[in-house]
Structures are given as C-alpha cells and as structure tokens.
Design a protein around this motif. Structure first.
Motif, mmCIF file in Angstrom:
data_model
loop_
_atom_site.group_PDB
_atom_site.id
_atom_site.type_symbol
_atom_site.label_atom_id
_atom_site.label_comp_id
_atom_site.label_asym_id
_atom_site.label_seq_id
_atom_site.Cartn_x
_atom_site.Cartn_y
_atom_site.Cartn_z
ATOM 1 N N GLN A 261 17.032 10.635 1.408
ATOM 2 C CA GLN A 261 15.648 10.100 0.936
ATOM 3 C C GLN A 261 15.184 10.118 2.152
ATOM 4 N N ILE A 262 16.192 9.465 2.403
ATOM 5 C CA ILE A 262 15.410 8.481 4.196
ATOM 6 C C ILE A 262 15.861 10.019 5.143
ATOM 7 N N VAL A 263 16.818 10.423 5.633
ATOM 8 C CA VAL A 263 16.764 11.247 5.919
ATOM 9 C C VAL A 263 14.941 12.584 5.440
ATOM 10 N N LYS A 264 14.652 13.017 4.735
ATOM 11 C CA LYS A 264 13.967 13.556 4.272
ATOM 12 C C LYS A 264 12.169 13.297 4.972
ATOM 13 N N VAL A 265 12.484 11.509 4.334
ATOM 14 C CA VAL A 265 10.690 10.562 4.467
ATOM 15 C C VAL A 265 11.235 11.254 6.294
ATOM 16 N N VAL A 266 12.220 10.862 6.935
ATOM 17 C CA VAL A 266 11.841 10.452 8.566
ATOM 18 C C VAL A 266 12.000 12.248 9.418
ATOM 19 N N GLU A 267 12.740 13.292 8.324
ATOM 20 C CA GLU A 267 12.035 14.137 9.054
ATOM 21 C C GLU A 267 10.361 14.711 8.638
ATOM 22 N N GLN A 268 10.055 14.231 7.862
ATOM 23 C CA GLN A 268 8.346 14.197 7.053
ATOM 24 C C GLN A 268 7.796 14.044 8.189
ATOM 25 N N ALA A 269 7.835 13.100 8.336
ATOM 26 C CA ALA A 269 7.412 12.756 9.832
ATOM 27 C C ALA A 269 6.950 12.644 10.854
ATOM 28 N N GLN A 270 8.800 13.347 11.320
ATOM 29 C CA GLN A 270 9.362 14.049 13.311
ATOM 30 C C GLN A 270 8.158 15.291 12.623
ATOM 31 N N ASN A 271 8.197 16.421 11.653
ATOM 32 C CA ASN A 271 8.126 17.375 11.756
ATOM 33 C C ASN A 271 6.515 17.693 11.155
ATOM 34 N N SER A 272 5.415 16.713 11.239
ATOM 35 C CA SER A 272 4.139 16.793 10.148
ATOM 36 C C SER A 272 3.526 16.013 12.246
ATOM 37 N N LYS A 273 2.063 16.491 12.418
ATOM 38 C CA LYS A 273 1.526 16.757 13.609
ATOM 39 C C LYS A 273 0.917 15.390 13.981
ATOM 40 N N GLY B 124 17.264 16.874 23.107
ATOM 41 C CA GLY B 124 18.081 15.880 21.421
ATOM 42 C C GLY B 124 18.481 14.976 21.209
ATOM 43 N N ARG B 125 18.446 13.881 22.930
ATOM 44 C CA ARG B 125 18.220 12.440 22.494
ATOM 45 C C ARG B 125 17.217 11.660 21.909
ATOM 46 N N SER B 126 15.928 12.605 21.351
ATOM 47 C CA SER B 126 14.755 12.241 21.483
ATOM 48 C C SER B 126 15.019 12.232 19.581
ATOM 49 N N SER B 127 15.503 13.387 19.095
ATOM 50 C CA SER B 127 15.782 14.219 17.307
ATOM 51 C C SER B 127 17.150 12.992 16.971
ATOM 52 N N ALA B 128 17.851 12.394 17.785
ATOM 53 C CA ALA B 128 18.765 11.278 17.492
ATOM 54 C C ALA B 128 19.156 10.762 16.499
ATOM 55 N N ALA B 129 17.960 10.181 16.311
ATOM 56 C CA ALA B 129 17.643 9.795 15.005
ATOM 57 C C ALA B 129 18.431 9.897 13.803
ATOM 58 N N ILE B 130 17.950 11.206 13.110
ATOM 59 C CA ILE B 130 18.313 11.859 12.270
ATOM 60 C C ILE B 130 19.843 12.264 11.903
ATOM 61 N N LYS B 131 20.460 12.678 13.309
ATOM 62 C CA LYS B 131 21.829 12.766 13.087
ATOM 63 C C LYS B 131 22.822 11.265 13.021
ATOM 64 N N GLN B 132 22.143 10.688 13.555
ATOM 65 C CA GLN B 132 22.910 9.233 13.671
ATOM 66 C C GLN B 132 22.811 8.705 11.616
ATOM 67 N N LEU B 133 21.978 8.747 11.180
ATOM 68 C CA LEU B 133 21.573 8.704 10.092
ATOM 69 C C LEU B 133 22.644 9.674 9.209
ATOM 70 N N PHE C 4 7.579 20.942 18.178
ATOM 71 C CA PHE C 4 7.725 22.078 19.965
ATOM 72 C C PHE C 4 9.481 21.643 20.347
ATOM 73 N N ALA C 5 8.968 20.210 20.054
ATOM 74 C CA ALA C 5 10.056 18.834 20.835
ATOM 75 C C ALA C 5 11.556 19.087 20.260
ATOM 76 N N ASN C 6 11.680 18.665 19.025
ATOM 77 C CA ASN C 6 12.836 19.504 18.004
ATOM 78 C C ASN C 6 13.356 20.442 17.506
ATOM 79 N N GLU C 7 11.949 21.879 17.878
ATOM 80 C CA GLU C 7 12.243 23.117 17.426
ATOM 81 C C GLU C 7 12.482 23.157 16.224
ATOM 82 N N VAL C 8 11.892 22.079 15.223
ATOM 83 C CA VAL C 8 11.763 23.139 13.402
ATOM 84 C C VAL C 8 10.255 22.724 13.086
ATOM 85 N N ALA C 9 10.930 23.921 12.053
ATOM 86 C CA ALA C 9 9.209 24.321 11.882
ATOM 87 C C ALA C 9 9.862 23.709 9.943
#
Length: 742
Positions: free
Chosen positions: A319-331, A212-221, A39-44
């Motif tokens: 690969q870094i982005v993939k791993v970070v997204e994987q962690a952020q989108n898991s529960k 938007g700021r909380s999900s900024a890590a991926i955007k910065q990468l 819900f926080a970054n609106e990603v499924a």
C-alpha cells in the motif's frame, strides 16, 4: 464500477514531447479515462474501466516506443539497468570514433596551429569514415525518434538533434565530394556532428543514472521485503519457505535480528520492533500478544510467533508503494506550464534556427555557409527542452520518496504542491490530539425510586449496550466495567453525536436504557438536572461525561478520559510558530473541549459538533479566506477531510491508503504534520528553481547561439549539462532531515 489502474514501464522517450505523444496514443485506447506519463521515471499511469494491458502496450509500440506492464509481485525487471548500460556503450563507441575528429579541431585555431596533426587525419574521406558510424549507427536512435514524433504530428528533441547533426554531416559530405583533398582547408564539420552526438549520449547516460537515483525510494521500499520466512507446520516443526508461498493464517517464527516476513499478529512472545522504515521514527515499538506486526520491519530482541494477516497487494508495504507511485506518476499543476511550453517549443526553435541560417548566409556573413551552418546547428542543439521536461517530475519523485521515508505519504503530487500554502490547521480531538484510547474513570449510579433493576444489573446492561458500539468511548466503558455483560439486549440504536440506546429485558419486562449526552436526554424529555453539577465537575477536569437513563429517568453518570499525546503541546506550538491558525474540532461538550484545548495551547475551539456538521465548520473557515488542512482519523471525519484543501489522516502505519485523505501520516505523531508542510515547501521551491534555470538556460542560450558565439559541440555539452544539473538539484530533496523540527 471501480476504476482500474495499470502502470507501464516505458522506453525510447527523449523529451517531454515524447511523453505527450504517448499520452495521446494511450488516451485513444478504449476504456481509458486518464493518462499521466512521467518523463522522469518513464512510467505511464493509465486509469479507466475494463483496461486491456495488451492493447495499452500495443498502443505505445504503435506510437514508436516500447512498454511493459509493471507488476511488483513479479521479480524486478532490470530492463532500465540494461538500457543504461547500452547507452554507456554507445557513448564509449562514439567517443572512440570522435576523439580523432576532435583532435583535428586544433588546426582551426591560431593559438593551436603549431600542434602537430597527421596529414592522414585531415583527409576528408578518413574523417567521413570515422563520422559515418557515429551518425547513422550509434546515432540511429535520434532518426528513429524523429520519425516516430513526426509521424505522430509532433516534434521532439530527436528532431532537433537529427536535423542539426545531419545538416553538419551532409554539408561536409558535399564539401568533400566537390573540393576533394582541399575540403579540409575549406573547413569540414564531420567533427561537429560526431562530437555533438557523443556529448548528447554522455548527457543521456548521466541523466538516466540520475533519474534512477531519483526513483530509488520505491526500489528501496520493495527491497525491504525479506525473501524467506520460517513457517510452522501442523506437527510443530518448522520449515524455511519463500515469502511468496506464505498463506493467510500461517504461523511464522521471527527470531531476534530478523525482518518480519509479512503483515501478521503476535500469537506468543514479546519484543521491540524497529518500524523506522515505515514511520521514520527510530525508537523501537514494544510488541506483545495480540499486537499487529508489519512486514519488512525489524524484530530487535525477542522471539515472536505470529499469524499471517495480509499478503501481497494487501500488505502495508504494498500500500505504501502504491501511494508513493500514485504521487510520483501524477502531474502537479505547476507542470502544466512546462507542458504547454514544450508543446510549442520545438516548432518555434526550428523557425528560429532557419531564420538564423538565412540571416548569417545572406546578410551578416553573406556567402559563408559554413558559419551560417554552425549557428543553425548551435541553435537547434542548445534549445533542446530536456531540462524543462525534467524540472517538475524529478522534484516530485525525490520529494514524495523522501517524505515516504519520513512517514508521510502524499497521495497526489498536487497536494505536495499546495500543502505549504495552508493557513489553518483543524485538528480533530479524539485520536489526533489525544491518544484515541480513552479509559473509564468514573461510574456513579443512583437507583432511588427505580424498581425492577439492581446496580449490578444496570452495569451489566450498560456494558452489553456499549459492546454494540464501535465508538472509542464505548470501548473504554466496556473495558472499564468488570462485570459480565447482560445477554437480554435488543433494538440497539446509535444516535450519531448523541449516544446509544437499547431495549433491556429483565424478568420478562422490557426497559429502555439510554447512554449519552444532554441532547439525547432532552430529545426524550428526560429530566437530568440532578446530575448537572456532577457533570460540570467532571467536564472541567477534561473528562467526557455521559448520562445514563432507565425508562426515562436519569439514574447515573459515566466519565471517560482520553490522554493527550506526549508531543501534542510542542507540535502544536511549532505549527503556531509557522504562523498557522490551529483549531480544535470535537463532538465533546464545550467544557471538556476547552479543558483539552487549554492543555495543548489551542485558542480556537469548535465543540459539540456532530460528524455531519464538521465539514460545515471547515467551509466556515474557508469562507473567511483561510486555506484549511483538516487532520483526523480518516473515517469519522471523512466529509471534513474531503472538504478541506488538504485532508490529513493520522495513522499507525498499517492503514496508509485512506480514501478520503490527501496525506496519510504513518506515525501517530503531530510532528508529522510539520514534516508534511516542510517537505511540501522544500519541493515546491526546488521545482521553481528547476523551472527558472530551465527557462533561463533556453532563453539566454538561443540568442547566444544565434549570434554565432557558441560552437555546436559546446552547445551540445551545455544542453547535456543542463538536464543533468536539473536532476541533481532535485536529488538534494533526498537529503532532507528531521532536524528542521529543532
């Protein structure tokens, strides 16, 4: 068949209940096995077999929301920024229409009754003209969201807002129609519905910006990747091209001060490269011919020519982005509590609100339907569970994003939650405590009584045999022996945990060469006592000694030594200061293992452990009640990494998505273990803070609103503030620094 994962960017969600509705809709699509909606970054994040992205998008749209497929290889979609702008413009329009209505409220209080309010502004039809666009045009999103939720058999925040504001609006319309101009003196609630919607829109805008700021890590990468590169043509001339047009094998030129366009290998030149974006370490790394470069790192002071090695989804940055997204989108497991509460929260609140209205209307203040309505609306609004839905995912996003910037990649959010609970850290020796680059230190040969081979030939045969092995010790022997390798080598065998053997042909005669530890010799009844004293001496020096046999006779000894990492002693000491039990695990013999352990201050040692038995040692510790983190190279230690509560893979920044590890350390630095535990502890504490205040807010707010002590517009402001405060608290994790090591 390998699992397929598709990520969808969602829009239209208003609370955690919407996330559950989307999960249900996507879960019904053929081939889907797992769905996690953040819900926080609106990603499924959807996982399954033979997934069809069009069917997934259609399922989301059929559920009443919108979705698009996320593809980082395509230009960045600015739909989220546009949605934020639209939300702001809605708030602005609602505020302009609501301010006159808010001004009419001054006439409702005795201490403000002397403030002038124009008579026309008190006209019920003027008030209705101002409130109607806010209610049905600007606030249409709440009706649409309510319909979507109810159609799906659920109730969400939109239901509470739409029901509460509609009750205030239509009750005011009833009063205006029945009492005419006298309705203003009776008390209208147009300002309640309009101001409520305005405040909720303001809160949503603040919330969207904070998320938007909380999900900024991926955007910065992603923004680190340069857009253009200088490519060398076949005639030696250069051209500037888009990075997307590069191909594997292209030669690129990298000037001082430029970012490296792609993962590549230096073919000429030398320089220092700033890899801080990758590892969190600010000290530049020297690069020479043959060294690997990682895309998006910064060339500091030398000119480099490099050959492109990886592109697109195969690159280290991807690969870094993939791993970070994987962690952020898991529960995380801790989120399940919030999910269970959110699922039943709205129906319970509706019941409480109805009971509140009836109690006020027919008992506490019988006949005063206005007062009962105020309490009813206040309960509905104050109870919106937005803060509860945001509490865990925003902290996970901020914590895992900051960890990635520090060179620590958490592959799943549950690991981020449990890492700080470990009690024992098991460290593999080679490549973890040591540099993993052993060097040949001793090679002694005695061919007395041996016919058919010279010392030079034996060295050639040893080098040729070790060339067949990928073990770091074998590579050290190969690099240390300066003679040419023998060609007549056949039937090579690697005896796991013991050594190697091969058939050597000299003068048309075959001989068996074995290189390994005492166990390998004993298995073939080879007498090696003559070398035992020398072997002990070498091992007491911390060296790994291997015996050489030729046709079942021990004829020599090889010793290699691996350098202990510079920071190993201090890092291990800090782990022990945290109260952790530190254990060294190695296949080396007891003497060598003890010598290395003594250098770094480790008391507990498991030596002479075969790779297939490392997992058993982890289980032994677990049976003793320990919660174990296993730290290794992620390949030879795969079973042990998988067995431990937390598997941690040491890396160099280019192999960041090891399948067997839960955490990948991008810096070959034992301090990164400390960083991982630190981020885990801070993130879990942050989640608990958020959940406490979210629960406390609703638990305290509902009784206050039901008691008639909270005006509806104040309840709306408080509700918006609670969501924003939860997100801002999570954002504190982005300011975590490495000063915790001191």
């Amino acid at each position: 068949m390998a699992k397929q994962t598709i990520q969808l960017q969602l829009s239209g969600m208003s609370c955690a209940g919407c996330a559950k509705s989307i999960e249900k809709a996507l879960g019904g699509v053929q081939g889907v096995t797992t769905v996690n909606v953040n819900f926080a970054n609106e990603v499924a994040a959807v996982e399954g077999d033979k997934l069809n992205s069009e069917q997934l998008v259609k399922a989301v749209k059929d559920a009443g929301y919108d979705a698009s497929v996320i593809d980082h290889q395509q230009p960045e979609d600015d739909s989220r920024e546009r949605a934020q702008q639209i939300q702001f413009y809605k708030f602005l329009a609602a505020a302009i229409l609501s301010l006159p209505l808010l001004y009419t409220m001054v006439g409702h209080f005795s201490w403000t009754e002397n403030i002038y309010v124009p008579a026309w502004l008190m006209n019920p039809w003027v008030q209705m003209a101002l409130a109607t666009p806010v209610q049905f045009i600007i606030g249409w999103q709440f009706y649409r969201g309510s319909y979507t939720a109810l159609r799906g058999g659920a109730a969400n925040m939109d239901v509470l807002v739409a029901l509460g504001t509609s009750a205030a609006y239509f009750y005011s319309v009833y009063l205006a129609a029945s009492l005419g101009d006298h309705a203003a003196h009776q008390g209208l609630y147009f300002e309640t519905s309009a101001v409520l919607i305005t405040l909720i829109l303001l809160g949503k805008w603040f919330e969207a910006r904070a998320k938007g700021r909380s999900s900024a890590a991926i955007k910065q990468l992603l923004n680190l990747q340069p857009k253009q590169a200088v490519r060398e043509r076949q005639n030696g001339e250069t051209e500037t091209v888009d990075v997307a047009k590069l191909q594997v094998g292209d030669i690129i030129h990298i000037k001082p001060g430029q970012q490296i366009p792609a993962d590549s290998t230096v073919v000429s030149g030398s320089s220092a490269v700033d890899e801080s974006m990758l590892t969190g370490e600010s000290v530049p790394v020297d690069k020479h011919e043959g060294d690997d470069l990682t895309g998006a790192t910064l060339n500091k002071n030398g000119f480099l020519k490099a050959k492109v090695r990886k592109l697109g989804r195969d690159s280290a940055l991807a690969q870094i982005v993939k791993v970070v997204e994987q962690a952020q989108n898991s529960k995380a497991p801790i989120q399940r509590l919030a999910d269970r509460v959110s699922a039943i929260f709205v129906p319970v609140v509706l019941l409480i609100a109805v009971v509140t209205f009836l109690v006020w209307a027919f008992w506490l203040d019988a006949g005063n339907y206005g007062k009962a309505l105020e309490a009813f609306v206040a309960v509905l609004v104050i109870a919106c569970p937005c803060a509860l839905g945001l509490a865990t995912p925003t902290s996970i996003m901020a914590g895992s994003g900051r960890a990635a910037q520090m060179g620590v990649l958490f592959k799943q959010s549950d690991v981020l939650e449990i890492a700080h609970t470990i009690t024992t850290v098991v460290l593999d020796k080679t490549g973890t405590i040591t540099e993993g680059k052993p060097k040949l230190t001793d090679l002694e040969i005695d061919l007395k009584g041996v016919n058919g081979v010279t010392e030079a030939q034996l060295k050639q045969a040893v080098k040729a045999t070790e060339q067949q092995s990928e073990h770091p010790l074998a590579q050290a022997v190969v690099q240390g022996i300066e003679v040419e390798a023998l060609e007549q080598i056949n039937d090579f065998n690697a005896h796991e945990g013991r050594g190697v053997s091969a058939k050597v042909t000299l003068s048309e005669q075959s001989h068996i060469l074995r290189i390994g530890n005492i166990r390998l010799m004993r298995e073939h009844d080879i007498e090696s006592d003559a070398w035992s004293k020398r072997k002990d001496e070498l091992e007491q020096q911390g060296k790994t000694a291997m015996l050489i046999s030729w046709d079942n006779q021990a004829v020599g000894i090889i010793a290699v030594a691996d350098t202990v990492r510079d920071n190993a002693n201090a890092a291990i000491s800090k782990l022990q200061q945290r109260g952790l039990k530190v254990v060294m695990l190695t296949g080396d013999n007891q003497r060598t293992a003890t010598a290395i352990a003594k250098q770094v201050g480790i008391e507990y040692v498991f030596a002479e452990v075969l790779p297939e038995h490392k997992a058993d040692k982890v289980k032994e510790l677990q049976q003793q009640g320990e919660r174990v983190a296993m730290v290794g190279d992620g390949i030879n230690d795969a079973p042990a990494l998988a067995t431990a509560e937390v598997g941690i893979a040491m890396g160099t920044g280019t192999d960041v998505a090891l399948e067997t590890a839960d955490i990948a350390l991008m810096r070959a630095d034992l301090n990164s273990i400390h960083d991982a535990l630190f981020v885990s502890k801070k993130t879990v504490r942050n989640i608990r803070q958020n959940l406490f205040w979210a629960f406390a807010y609703n638990t305290l707010g509902i009784p206050v609103a039901a008691a008639g002590l909270l005006a509806p517009w104040l309840a709306g402001g408080a509700m918006a503030l609670s969501s924003v405060s939860v997100v801002l608290n999570a954002l504190r994790l982005q300011r975590l620094s490495l000063n915790h090591r001191d």
